[in-house]
Design an enzyme around this catalytic site. Structure first.
Site, short mmCIF file in Angstrom:
data_model
loop_
_atom_site.label_atom_id
_atom_site.label_comp_id
_atom_site.label_asym_id
_atom_site.label_seq_id
_atom_site.Cartn_x
_atom_site.Cartn_y
_atom_site.Cartn_z
N GLU A 78 2.35 37.42 -89.12
CA GLU A 78 2.42 35.96 -89.25
C GLU A 78 3.02 35.59 -90.59
O GLU A 78 2.92 36.34 -91.56
CB GLU A 78 1.00 35.39 -89.19
CG GLU A 78 0.61 34.76 -87.88
CD GLU A 78 1.26 33.39 -87.62
OE1 GLU A 78 2.28 33.06 -88.25
OE2 GLU A 78 0.73 32.68 -86.78
N ASP A 137 -3.15 28.89 -91.81
CA ASP A 137 -3.59 27.64 -92.45
C ASP A 137 -4.92 27.23 -91.81
O ASP A 137 -5.97 27.73 -92.21
CB ASP A 137 -2.47 26.61 -92.24
CG ASP A 137 -2.72 25.28 -92.89
OD1 ASP A 137 -3.64 25.17 -93.72
OD2 ASP A 137 -2.00 24.30 -92.58
N PHE A 176 1.98 22.64 -99.34
CA PHE A 176 2.91 22.93 -98.25
C PHE A 176 4.03 23.80 -98.82
O PHE A 176 4.79 23.39 -99.69
CB PHE A 176 3.48 21.63 -97.64
CG PHE A 176 4.26 21.92 -96.40
CD1 PHE A 176 3.61 22.14 -95.19
CD2 PHE A 176 5.65 22.02 -96.45
CE1 PHE A 176 4.33 22.45 -94.03
CE2 PHE A 176 6.37 22.33 -95.30
CZ PHE A 176 5.71 22.54 -94.09
P1 5GP Z 1 -2.36 26.95 -88.39
O1 5GP Z 1 -2.55 26.93 -86.90
O2 5GP Z 1 -2.96 28.16 -89.05
O3 5GP Z 1 -2.80 25.66 -89.03
O4 5GP Z 1 -0.81 26.92 -88.64
C1 5GP Z 1 0.00 27.98 -88.52
C2 5GP Z 1 1.45 27.59 -88.58
O5 5GP Z 1 1.63 26.33 -89.25
C3 5GP Z 1 2.19 28.60 -89.39
O6 5GP Z 1 2.60 29.69 -88.61
C4 5GP Z 1 3.35 27.75 -89.94
O7 5GP Z 1 4.38 27.72 -89.00
C5 5GP Z 1 2.75 26.36 -90.09
N1 5GP Z 1 2.31 26.13 -91.49
C6 5GP Z 1 1.04 26.09 -91.97
N2 5GP Z 1 1.03 25.90 -93.30
C7 5GP Z 1 2.33 25.83 -93.67
C8 5GP Z 1 2.99 25.68 -94.95
O8 5GP Z 1 2.39 25.58 -96.03
N3 5GP Z 1 4.36 25.68 -94.91
C9 5GP Z 1 5.07 25.80 -93.76
N4 5GP Z 1 6.41 25.77 -93.88
N5 5GP Z 1 4.49 25.96 -92.56
C10 5GP Z 1 3.14 25.98 -92.52
#
Ligand code: 5GP
Length: 178
Positions: free
Chosen positions: A100, A104, A153
């Site tokens: 991955e 987040d 971010f």
């Molecule tokens: P989660 O389901 O864990 O909230 O999100 C996972 C996905 O959200 C990651 O694979 C990524 O694509 C996006 N994401 C989460 N945080 C960030 C960040 O800080 N920057 C970017 N560019 N994408 C993020």
């Protein structure tokens, strides 16, 4: 797609990243010794990390990709997950390392792990380039982590903002100008 005015503040240098990825690769070589693991990258964000990691590992690896859609806007997760590209290799009885870009809230990867477990892998491990724990909504068992970055971010090294910046060799935090 509206792109707000922003700046990028450095968080990880290309040198720091390459050094950490090399250390992770040798840890994986040792801990998965004897296996021919499948490195399963989550598109699009993990493509850079996976390609560096795979080339630094000396085990014979196979590579596959899947793609999930989980983001409502360019910076906020909406928790709705769909699989827009499934993996193609047969995972039955295999050692699978999910690669991955960033974890987040944890919702995306937990959904994916449930989906993959049903395919009958012998071992299912999770490796994320970045662990960003502040907004975690569900417990995630991360086996391998490149860096823990508390918040923000992030863009670069595969991570995008509106599909931009994936090709930056380092990682930075996106700051919106007010
Ligand atoms: P989660 O389901 O864990 O909230 O999100 C996972 C996905 O959200 C990651 O694979 C990524 O694509 C996006 N994401 C989460 N945080 C960030 C960040 O800080 N920057 C970017 N560019 N994408 C993020």
């Amino acid at each position: 797609m509206i792109t707000q005015e922003h700046t990028i503040e450095p968080v990880l240098t290309p040198e720091q990243i390459q050094e950490r990825v090399a250390a992770l690769a040798s840890q994986l070589d040792q801990e998965l010794k004897g296996a021919e693991p499948i490195l399963l990258g989550v598109l699009n964000g993990a493509f850079v990390f996976l390609s560096d990691l795979a080339r630094k590992m000396s085990l014979p690896v196979q590579v596959d990709f899947c793609r999930l859609a989980s983001y409502g806007t360019s910076t906020e997760s909406c928790g709705q997950i769909t699989l827009s590209k499934d993996c193609e290799l047969d995972l039955r009885g295999r050692v699978v390392l999910v690669v991955e870009d960033i974890v987040d809230t944890g919702l995306t990867v937990n959904w994916l792990l449930r989906h993959l477990r049903a395919r009958g892998p012998k071992k299912l491990k999770l490796c994320s380039f970045i662990d960003k724990p502040e907004r975690r909504e569900t417990q995630v068992d991360l086996d391998y982590v490149g860096f823990t970055v508390p918040r923000g971010f992030l863009v670069g090294y595969g991570l995008d903002y509106n599909q931009q910046y994936r090709n930056l060799p380092g990682v930075g935090e996106l700051k919106f100008c007010s």
